[in-house]
Design an enzyme around this catalytic site. Structure first.
Site, PDB file in Angstrom:
ATOM      1  CD  GLU A 441      -2.590  -1.512  -0.030  1.00  0.00           C
ATOM      2  OE1 GLU A 441      -2.832  -0.585  -0.835  1.00  0.00           O
ATOM      3  OE2 GLU A 441      -2.889  -2.695  -0.261  1.00  0.00           O
ATOM      4  N   GLY A 442       2.035   1.172  -0.576  1.00  0.00           N
ATOM      5  CA  GLY A 442       2.933   2.324  -0.653  1.00  0.00           C
ATOM      6  C   GLY A 442       3.995   2.238   0.416  1.00  0.00           C
TER       7      GLY A 442
END
Length: 603
Positions: A441-442
């Protein structure tokens, strides 16, 4: 096997005495349905379910992992039965829209349950966690027909969801995706391409899996402006809306991972799979960000959950394990040695875990209140203010809590010494599971760029000011309070410095954009430590207030004050190093030529 008890007493302290959840819930449209008794019942039942059903499967999932057989993914023993109990208990629908089989309770309640799930069985919890994100994306951007078809099934848990972004040639840079969507004569699209690292992309828990897939239409412009979002079910709905014909989507392989073995991380192949456009053409990234932001907060909660369970088990071990005598003399003379909790360095590790977990819980529950307001308030100004603050805090929740979460689980292993390195104690699994939270998610670097570059500097500091103003007002309100001086004085100085550092980086960035990247991770970590300091100061104030009334559980409040002091004296000084590294700028990072990095390999 590790043990776990949901920290309900701490939940109640944060909710009732620090963040005033009773007042918060009373202002929501669901006020009549979220009475203190209802909230307590939900938390207690969630604690029971996670302890009795999910926790015993955590090691099973780690040891067995998932298996790909004949194109189908089989989850570890007990996972499918646990999911059936989860659905039967109504947990998937907790915060869902009542128009689509949801219970309509505040988002914050689902986030509290999420912490318990992550502490007890992170890998299992990722299956329903992805479904929540898919439901949110469809609720905000899907058509009425898509909501009726897919949102209903996601809310009742009979279908699950996945998020299909990453491809072999691109991760964060989604403008490079190659998956294509070609219009077909039936009014849908045929999706062709390969996605990798897809959590819960294939499994045997539910009747159907709803994939949200990023792809490009034939007329798509280059880069991220050409991305569209499609809903692609594993099984196409039949005339009654149930899972019917198999779609042309399949799992080509399972990734062999460092941790989270119980969750299926899949290579997903779309071979002309039928899909349906969500939202407008070429606007898919904006739609997907709804799901990604939910997921980012969820990953921060994963870091928090792992901190908590690692701390609980390290504490139990430190109380029982006998090693050496305390430096000040025997603490338990009737035993051959003293418990290791007597030793300062063991206490340092335990208090680091405790301070970060309890501080992180305050941050998450504050973010949860903001999420409730974004969804429920009718005033445009109030909703915009909540959105701005939640947007600012989301990268801090995600990246800071996962960075310190990995640190805390490592400290848990260290408390056990050599036994922590041995699988039978279960502590090393938390380290392996926690490692991914800093990546998906980054990554931390991407979250840091989002915080400093996109949220703060692009708004010319306007996104930061409302939050630092809250801190300023809190410090002002307690100025002259002798009991709070040890907290508000350093907090006020750091709050002022936060603004000064932001301005200094902004000025440098006007001359060289690389300065943003050079400062970003240290800026995020600095911001995280100051943010937790704010919440620890609020916790200290609540503890002082409670102790003035001579409560029966005075030891709980004294421990809060002790932990707050530890945080301020032993963890908050880390801001000094981060501030110095921010001020150092990017020159030493960018001076070396890329080809010079490898000098010294050859003799």
């Amino acid at each position: 096997m590790p043990s776990y008890q949901a920290p309900l007493r701490d939940f109640r302290f944060v909710m009732d005495e620090v963040l005033d959840y009773p007042r918060h819930y009373a202002q929501l449209p669901q006020a009549e349905e979220v009475t203190p008794d209802v909230v307590s019942a939900i938390l207690e039942e969630g604690a029971r379910f996670t302890r009795e059903v999910l926790l015993p499967l955590n090691r099973t999932g780690d040891e067995q992992g998932c298996r790909l057989e004949g194109g189908e993914v089989l989850t570890p023993s007990g996972f499918k039965e646990a999911y059936a109990q989860y659905v039967e208990g109504g947990w998937p629908s907790l915060s869902g829209d009542t128009a689509y089989h949801g219970q309509g309770l505040p988002t914050s309640l689902g986030m509290m349950l999420s912490e318990m799930v992550c502490s007890s069985n992170l890998a299992w919890g990722m299956y329903p966690g992805l479904s929540q994100g898919a439901a949110d994306a469809l609720r905000h951007h899907g058509s009425d027909e898509q909501k009726a078809q897919y949102l209903t099934k996601l809310n009742d848990g009979t279908w699950t969801g996945s998020m299909c972004l990453t491809e072999p040639q691109c991760g964060t840079d989604l403008g490079l995706i190659k998956t294509r969507a070609r219009p077909d004569e039936a009014g849908g699209y045929l999706i062709t391409g390969t996605k990798i690292f897809i959590s819960a992309g294939e499994h045997d828990l539910a009747e159907n899996i709803v994939h949200l897939v990023l792809a490009k239409l034939p007329d798509a412009p280059e880069g991220t402006k050409g991305i569209s979002l499609f809903v692609v079910p594993k099984y196409l709905p039949d005339a009654e809306g149930e899972a019917g014909e198999r779609n042309a989507v399949s799992c080509g392989a399972l990734e062999h991972k460092m941790g989270i073995h119980g969750n299926a991380t899949c290579v997903m192949n779309f071979d002309g799979a039928r899909g349906y456009l969500v939202g407008e053409p070429h606007k898919g990234l904006a739609c997907m960000f709804t799901m990604m932001n939910v997921a980012r907060i969820g990953v921060g909660i994963q870091g928090l959950g792992l901190m908590e369970v690692s701390f609980q088990n390290a504490l139990a071990y430190a109380r029982d394990r006998l090693q050496m005598r305390a430096l000040s003399g025997a603490q338990e003379a009737d035993k051959p040695a003293d418990p290791i909790i007597s030793h300062p360095d063991v206490r340092r590790m335990l208090l680091t875990q405790k301070a970060l977990a309890e501080g992180g819980r305050m941050l998450v529950l504050h973010a949860a209140q903001l999420a409730d307001r974004v969804e429920c308030v009718t005033s445009d100004a109030e909703r915009e203010a909540a959105e701005t603050e939640l947007g600012l805090l989301t990268p801090i929740v995600k990246a800071f809590l996962t960075e310190v979460g990995f640190e805390a689980t490592n400290e848990g292993v260290q408390v056990f010494g050599g036994h922590g390195y041995i699988r039978e104690w279960g502590m090393e699994q938390y380290v392996r599971d926690a490692r991914i939270t800093r990546l998906y998610e980054g990554t931390t670097g991407i979250q840091a760029l989002d915080l400093l570059g996109r949220k703060v500097l692009m708004s010319q500091g306007e996104a930061l000011k409302p939050f630092t103003k809250q801190i300023h007002k809190f410090c002002q309100a307690h100025e002259g309070d002798a009991a709070m001086e040890e907290f508000v004085t350093p907090l006020a100085k750091l709050n002022a410095e936060w603004g000064e550092i932001t301005m200094a980086v902004g000025m440098k960035a006007m001359q060289d954009r690389e300065e943003v990247g050079a400062a970003s991770v240290d800026y995020l970590m600095y911001s995280g430590y100051v943010t937790l300091a704010f919440f620890w100061a609020r916790a200290a104030q609540a503890a002082h207030q409670a102790l003035a009334g001579n409560p029966d559980d005075a030891a709980f409040y004294r421990a809060k004050l002790d932990t707050a002091r530890f945080y301020y004296q032993r963890l908050l000084p880390r801001t000094r190093a981060h501030a110095e590294m921010i001020r150092a700028g990017g020159e030493s990072l960018m001076a070396m030529q890329a080809e010079d990095f490898g000098h010294g390999f050859a003799i």
